[in-house]
Design an enzyme around this catalytic site. Structure first.
Site, PDB file in Angstrom:
ATOM      1  N   GLU A  87       0.798  -1.217   0.000  1.00 39.18           N
ATOM      2  CA  GLU A  87       0.000   0.000   0.000  1.00 39.18           C
ATOM      3  C   GLU A  87       0.838   1.278   0.000  1.00 39.18           C
ATOM      4  O   GLU A  87       0.413   2.297  -0.536  1.00 39.18           O
ATOM      5  CB  GLU A  87      -0.931   0.017   1.226  1.00 39.18           C
ATOM      6  N   SER A 351     -58.630 -19.148   9.402  1.00 39.45           N
ATOM      7  CA  SER A 351     -59.220 -20.424   9.812  1.00 39.45           C
ATOM      8  C   SER A 351     -58.223 -21.384  10.444  1.00 39.45           C
ATOM      9  O   SER A 351     -58.633 -22.427  10.966  1.00 39.45           O
ATOM     10  CB  SER A 351     -59.868 -21.103   8.599  1.00 39.45           C
TER      11      SER A 351
END
Length: 669
Positions: A87, A351
């Site tokens: 880097e 139901s």
């Protein structure tokens, strides 16, 4: 301060380098700051929570959510060298900005007439992550350079590198080296091998592509770039490079069963407190069957999205004997929506609540062969408000047996049954079954108007499949605590909820739902695997349910929209949820022997005339075997058809109803 700098449209390499030089000269004096650590320190010996299924197969890990600060002394020297090499090779030489590197990058920028990110030092990358946006502009580059120089004046190189490792993004939600080491390798940073360090050093360049869970070819190529650069700057020898390349870095696979793991996480917090996830150090044996869990996820994903990509669904599968949560899925895609619809979402069951009402009625002496009339009745709801419940399609069928009313999901009769047993009594009964309901005296409970979770509704069915015994849902079987070096068991909890006889008779009634009732599409399945169940559909076709069970497994399905809206005609429990249930259950029971429900001694079977409910005479044209709780069976013979009081051999009917008009069971319930 920088107004004399050329605009981007007139930029040239020498002018921008001049601006950066002015930044160096004119930067304000550094402020002092003693503590640069912005998160709590990583605990020593920290470990994640590992989860295994009931057969010891690794499922995944429960990761902490907090970020932790790792001092430079706990970051492997190899990783430090690798990051500096790849880097910012001149990191220990420059004062925050690498003028030569920036100049080279800016030349390329001018040639290509765009701004790139080349030339950034480790200090600049730290500044960008900590303080600045990702905007590409001259102004942002100048701010970045100014702050980088200020940081170099304020902090030592060692401190800057430490900050970098704790602030940089490593992909998949991992910020900082502590989260990265834990996520990808299940380690603390100081435990990382050289091979693992080489992988992590390459990630910040492109976290989406180069993280260790990315495509292996790309990840390996980036690792090789890191190692090659380390050789070039003499951080390692060529021989060391080859040794690292030859060493395998085992990446911990991503967690499976995310909805189930989220539920385990909540259970652990309930048991140990909110800090347990951050503390870690546990090995959890879950009640999950990993094979069934994978099947459940696949079934929900394919079954629901195959209808509509906007739809959502959930599945809960329990062992009715032990209550073990074998599988649980809270949605079609956890990455898109972690909301757990299996345990958290409350919806009207329609139901699907009715089997509990009928079971409660049986406990009070009502029988499966009792005759009920579905002529609508008006009820007073108070405040001069009247309520006249109707069947789903507003049809009327006259007289039906209780068995038929349940199979056809008759609304009017169900309300009458609830009125007979009393709402408070039913609410108490439902609570014993494991389903908390409201207590107001409201007969609309018969139609499933009170909202419930899928998990709670499935659990309430377990006594029906388990001889009346309620098995408390169990998610965790045992936990190993590393700190105590001890196991803690979580035994099953089973308690009586209703009589074995009522459970069996209700189950026999629910078997009809799958043969000629609202889920008759499951008839073939029920012939291969004796099963019982109930559909559920709410007003305007907003929610579709099916809860079904065999002696071995009980599974519930819910399908609907997160923001409730009509699914259209045909969006019913029988049409939508039942097929998904069958797809799951066929595979789940593929290797299991076919078993029927065991009849307890407290149940008797007699042959009746279903049109009258009395014992069948030899002249009765319709006869069927019916089950009764001992003591509630009929003792008188049918007088409607005359004939001698002889009890002939049972002759089950293909369509056990005594009405000229057959209810439409294809669309509504």
């Amino acid at each position: 301060m920088f107004s004399h700098c050329p605009s981007p449209l007139a930029k040239a390499p020498h002018s921008i380098v001049l601006c950066l030089f002015l930044v160096l000269i004119l930067a304000p004096p550094a402020r002092t700051q003693e503590n640069f650590a912005t998160y709590p320190p990583l605990p020593a010996g920290y470990s994640t929570i590992k989860v295994f299924d009931r057969q010891g197969r690794f499922v995944g890990r429960i990761l902490p959510e907090k970020r932790y600060w790792v001092p430079i002394e706990r970051i492997p020297p190899f990783l430090q060298k690798a990051v500096v090499a790849v880097e910012d090779a001149r990191f220990y030489e420059h004062g925050g900005i690498d003028v030569r590197g920036i100049a080279r990058a800016l030349v390329k920028d001018v040639v290509k007439r765009r701004l790139a990110e080349g030339g950034s030092t480790i200090t600049q990358q730290l500044i960008k992550n900590r303080h600045l946006s990702g905007e590409k502009s001259i102004e942002r580059k100048i701010d970045e350079a100014r702050l980088a120089i200020e940081y170099e004046r304020r902090y030592s190189k060692k401190q800057i590198l430490e900050m970098y490792f704790n602030e940089i993004y490593y992909g998949n939600g991992a910020w900082g080296i502590a989260q990265a080491a834990r996520l990808y390798f299940d380690k603390n940073p100081e435990e990382l091998t050289d091979a693992e360090c080489a992988l992590l050093a390459g990630v910040p360049k492109n976290p989406g592509a180069y993280n260790p869970l990315g495509k292996p070819a790309k990840v390996a190529l980036r690792r090789d770039v890191v190692l090659k650069r380390m050789v070039e700057v003499k951080a390692i020898s060529p021989r060391q490079r080859e040794a690292v390349r030859a060493t395998r870095a085992t990446v911990t696979p991503p967690g499976q069963a995310p909805y189930y793991l989220a539920h385990i996480r909540n259970k652990l917090i309930e048991r140990y407190g909110a800090g347990i996830v951050e503390q870690g150090g546990l090995e959890v044996t879950a009640a999950m069957d990993l094979n069934l869990q994978k099947l459940a996820e696949k079934t929900v994903r394919e079954g629901v999205t195959g209808i509509s990509p906007e739809l959502q669904g959930a599945l809960v599968c329990l062992d009715p004997t032990t209550g073990d949560l074998l599988a649980a899925v809270g949605g079609t895609d956890f990455t898109k929506s972690p909301y757990n619809r299996a345990f958290v979402a409350k919806r009207q069951p329609g139901s699907a609540i009715k089997p509990l009402i009928y079971a409660a009625a049986l406990e009070k002496g009502v029988t499966a062969s009792s005759i009920w009339d579905d002529t609508p009745v008006t009820y007073n709801r108070g405040n001069n408000a009247a309520w006249k419940p109707q069947n789903y399609g507003r049809e009327q069928y006259g007289e039906l047996t209780l068995r038929q009313a349940l199979a056809y999901s008759n609304n009017v009769i169900t309300v009458k049954v609830l009125d007979t047993i009393g709402v408070p009594s039913f609410v108490d009964f439902a609570g014993k079954m494991g389903l908390p309901l409201r207590s107001p005296n409201d007969l609309s409970l018969a139609l499933g108007t009170d909202e419930v979770t899928l998990h709670d509704l499935v659990q309430a069915y377990t006594p029906l499949a388990n001889g009346g015994l309620r098995a408390e849902s169990r998610t965790i079987i045992r936990v190993y605590e590393h700190n105590r070096r001890a196991w803690s068991e979580n035994p099953t909890t089973v308690s009586p909820a209703l009589s074995p006889a009522a459970a069996f008779v209700t189950t026999r009634m629910l078997k009809d739902v799958l043969t000629y009732g609202t889920a008759k599409s499951l008839r073939k399945f029920s012939q291969e695997h004796p099963a019982a169940g109930k559909t559920g559909t709410t007003d305007d076709y907003r929610d579709a349910w099916f809860i079904g069970y065999t002696p071995q497994v009980i599974t519930g399905i819910w399908v609907g929209y997160d923001k409730p809206k009509p699914g259209g005609k045909g969006f019913t429990g029988g049409g939508i949820a039942a097929p998904i249930w069958e797809r799951f259950m066929r595979t789940a029971l593929a290797a299991a022997p076919a078993m029927d429900f065991t009849k307890p001694d407290t149940v008797v079977s007699v042959t009746i005339d279903p049109t009258t409910g009395y014992l069948a005479n030899g002249e009765c044209p319709e006869q069927r075997d019916e089950f009764y709780i001992a003591g509630t069976e009929p003792t008188e013979y049918c007088a409607k058809h005359g004939g001698a009081p002889v009890n002939p051999p049972p002759q089950p009917l293909a369509h056990p109803n005594g009405n000229e008009q057959q209810p439409d069971t294809d669309a509504e319930d």
